[in-house]
Write a protein that holds these residues in place. Structure first.
Motif, PDB file in Angstrom:
ATOM      1  N   PRO A   2      36.908  14.654  22.201  1.00 16.90           N
ATOM      2  CA  PRO A   2      36.799  13.417  22.977  1.00 16.90           C
ATOM      3  C   PRO A   2      36.515  12.212  22.091  1.00 16.90           C
ATOM      4  CG  PRO A   2      35.576  15.198  24.018  1.00 16.90           C
ATOM      5  CD  PRO A   2      35.985  15.702  22.666  1.00 16.90           C
ATOM      6  N   GLY A   3      37.301  11.132  22.320  1.00 20.68           N
ATOM      7  CA  GLY A   3      37.119   9.880  21.593  1.00 20.68           C
ATOM      8  C   GLY A   3      36.877   8.744  22.563  1.00 20.68           C
ATOM      9  N   LEU A   4      37.068   7.540  22.102  1.00 20.60           N
ATOM     10  CA  LEU A   4      36.832   6.365  22.923  1.00 20.60           C
ATOM     11  C   LEU A   4      37.967   6.129  23.907  1.00 20.60           C
ATOM     12  CD1 LEU A   4      35.526   3.851  20.224  1.00 20.60           C
ATOM     13  CD2 LEU A   4      34.159   5.130  21.887  1.00 20.60           C
ATOM     14  N   GLU A   5      37.604   5.534  25.053  1.00 20.73           N
ATOM     15  CA  GLU A   5      38.561   5.042  26.048  1.00 20.73           C
ATOM     16  C   GLU A   5      39.563   6.107  26.479  1.00 20.73           C
ATOM     17  OE1 GLU A   5      40.247   1.249  25.120  1.00 20.73           O
ATOM     18  OE2 GLU A   5      38.368   0.465  24.311  1.00 20.73           O
ATOM     19  N   GLY A   6      39.048   7.311  26.701  1.00 21.98           N
ATOM     20  CA  GLY A   6      39.882   8.373  27.228  1.00 21.98           C
ATOM     21  C   GLY A   6      40.836   9.003  26.234  1.00 21.98           C
ATOM     22  N   THR A   7      40.634   8.755  24.946  1.00 25.71           N
ATOM     23  CA  THR A   7      41.495   9.341  23.926  1.00 25.71           C
ATOM     24  C   THR A   7      40.851  10.586  23.338  1.00 25.71           C
ATOM     25  OG1 THR A   7      40.549   8.103  22.061  1.00 25.71           O
ATOM     26  CG2 THR A   7      42.323   7.034  23.317  1.00 25.71           C
ATOM     27  N   THR A   8      41.648  11.308  22.557  1.00 24.63           N
ATOM     28  CA  THR A   8      41.111  12.391  21.732  1.00 24.63           C
ATOM     29  C   THR A   8      41.371  12.044  20.275  1.00 24.63           C
ATOM     30  OG1 THR A   8      43.169  13.686  21.779  1.00 24.63           O
ATOM     31  CG2 THR A   8      41.529  14.120  23.506  1.00 24.63           C
ATOM     32  N   LEU A   9      40.524  12.580  19.403  1.00 19.81           N
ATOM     33  CA  LEU A   9      40.652  12.348  17.971  1.00 19.81           C
ATOM     34  C   LEU A   9      40.547  13.684  17.259  1.00 19.81           C
ATOM     35  CD1 LEU A   9      40.932   9.983  15.932  1.00 19.81           C
ATOM     36  CD2 LEU A   9      38.445  10.021  15.698  1.00 19.81           C
ATOM     37  N   ALA A  10      41.469  13.926  16.356  1.00 20.57           N
ATOM     38  CA  ALA A  10      41.452  15.166  15.573  1.00 20.57           C
ATOM     39  C   ALA A  10      41.508  14.820  14.096  1.00 20.57           C
ATOM     40  CB  ALA A  10      42.642  16.054  15.944  1.00 20.57           C
ATOM     41  N   VAL A  11      40.660  15.448  13.299  1.00 19.87           N
ATOM     42  CA  VAL A  11      40.615  15.227  11.859  1.00 19.87           C
ATOM     43  C   VAL A  11      40.774  16.588  11.175  1.00 19.87           C
ATOM     44  CG1 VAL A  11      39.266  14.374   9.915  1.00 19.87           C
ATOM     45  CG2 VAL A  11      39.112  13.227  12.137  1.00 19.87           C
ATOM     46  N   THR A  12      41.775  16.676  10.306  1.00 22.58           N
ATOM     47  CA  THR A  12      42.072  17.921   9.617  1.00 22.58           C
ATOM     48  C   THR A  12      41.995  17.720   8.114  1.00 22.58           C
ATOM     49  OG1 THR A  12      43.625  18.508  11.382  1.00 22.58           O
ATOM     50  CG2 THR A  12      43.767  19.768   9.334  1.00 22.58           C
ATOM     51  N   ALA A  13      41.213  18.531   7.424  1.00 24.29           N
ATOM     52  CA  ALA A  13      41.158  18.503   5.957  1.00 24.29           C
ATOM     53  C   ALA A  13      42.327  19.322   5.435  1.00 24.29           C
ATOM     54  CB  ALA A  13      39.833  19.059   5.455  1.00 24.29           C
ATOM     55  N   GLU A  14      43.395  18.645   4.988  1.00 26.11           N
ATOM     56  CA  GLU A  14      44.589  19.342   4.519  1.00 26.11           C
ATOM     57  C   GLU A  14      44.507  19.707   3.038  1.00 26.11           C
ATOM     58  OE1 GLU A  14      48.074  17.144   5.674  1.00 26.11           O
ATOM     59  OE2 GLU A  14      47.905  17.933   7.715  1.00 26.11           O
TER      60      GLU A  14
END
Length: 257
Positions: free
Chosen positions: A72-84
Motif C-alpha cells: 500500500p502506497g499513497l492515494e490508493g496506489t501500490t509501491l513495489a521495490v525490488t533489489a535487482e
C-alpha cells in the motif's frame, strides 16, 4: 515519483484570476524557455529496519519492504521495490492494477550519485521516459539519503492567458487540453481537471500589480505555493513553485510570444 507525475503537469494545472484592467498585461500567449528554467526533483529514502525503508517523493512517507511485492502506497496506489543487484533497484507504482511508473535506480560505486531511468504511464495509454541524475544532500548510506536532481529540463510548453467571466483569468494549454479557471478571492476551490489528483484544491490572490500567489492543496494539506512574477517590461513571466516539504523551488521562465 508520484509527485513527479504531478510536477510534469504543473504548468498546465495553474488556475488564477483576472486582474483589474490595469493588469491586463498578464493576458496573452507565453512560451516556456527551458534553458532559463530550473526544475528540482527531490526524494527522500530513510532506513526503517531490516530491508524496510520510508520513501518520500513529496507527498509524505510510504513504508515499504524492498522485497518486490506490491504494498500500500499513497492515494490508493501500490509501491513495489525490488533489489535487482547490490546497487540496482527497480521501483514500480500501480493504481487499480495499472502501472503508473517504472524506474530503475542505479547507485554509483562511490555512493555519491544515483541514476534514475524513469518511465511514466499516463491514463491515456502513452508513456514518457526521463533520465535523472541525483546527488545526496548531507551524505548517503547506500540508497538511504535525501536525493536532489536538477538534470531534468522541462519540455517546451505554451500557455495562453485569457479573461474569465467578469473577475477571472483562464490559463490554457491546448496541447494538454487543460483549462484552469478560478476566482481571485483567496478561497479554496476544487480543481476540476483531468490532470489533477483526487482531492486537489487551489486558491489565489494578488500580492501586488505584477505578482500572483497560488496555493495548491491535496486532501486538505498544502502541496505547494506558487508565485508568478511579471517582469517590468511585460515580456517575461517567472513562476517560482515552492513545495510545502521545504525542498528547493522550481523556477519556470515564460517569454511572451
Amino acid at each position: 515519483m508520484l509527485k513527479r507525475l504531478f510536477l510534469l503537469l504543473l504548468v498546465v494545472a495553474i488556475a488564477t484570476t483576472r486582474l483589474h484592467a490595469a493588469d491586463g498585461s498578464f493576458a496573452g500567449k507565453w512560451k516556456l524557455n527551458p534553458e532559463k528554467s530550473t526544475m528540482h526533483d527531490q526524494m527522500k529514502v530513510k532506513s526503517a529496519g531490516t530491508n524496510r525503508y520510508a520513501f518520500d517523493f513529496g507527498g509524505g512517507p510510504e513504508l515499504i519492504v524492498a522485497n518486490g511485492t506490491d504494498q500500500p502506497g499513497l492515494e490508493g496506489t501500490t509501491l513495489a521495490v525490488t533489489a535487482e543487484a547490490p546497487r540496482v533497484w527497480r521501483v514500480v507504482r500501480k493504481k487499480n492494477g495499472r502501472m503508473q511508473i517504472s524506474a530503475i535506480w542505479t547507485l554509483s560505486p562511490d555512493g555519491n550519485s544515483l541514476r534514475d531511468d524513469f518511465t511514466g504511464y499516463p491514463p491515456n495509454g502513452s508513456s514518457f521516459t526521463i533520465h535523472y541524475i541525483y546527488t545526496p544532500i548531507g551524505g548517503a548510506s547506500g540508497f538511504a539519503a535525501t536525493w536532489d536532481s536538477i538534470s531534468e529540463k522541462p519540455d517546451l510548453v505554451e500557455i495562453e492567458v485569457q479573461p474569465y467571466q467578469d473577475s477571472g483569468l483562464s490559463f490554457i494549454n491546448q496541447t494538454q487540453h487543460s483549462t484552469k479557471n478560478m476566482k481571485f478571492d483567496g478561497k479554496d476551490y476544487p480543481v476540476k481537471d483531468a490532470n489533477a489528483p483526487a482531492g486537489a484544491m487551489s486558491s489565489s490572490r494578488r500580492l501586488n500589480a505584477s505578482t500572483l500567489e497560488f496555493t495548491e492543496k491535496r486532501n486538505g494539506k498544502v502541496a505547494d505555493t506558487q508565485h508568478i512574477q511579471l517582469s517590468p517590461d511585460g515580456k517575461t513571466l517567472t513562476m517560482t513553485i515552492q513545495p510545502a516539504s521545504g525542498g528547493k523551488p522550481n523556477v519556470l521562465v515564460f517569454e511572451r510570444e
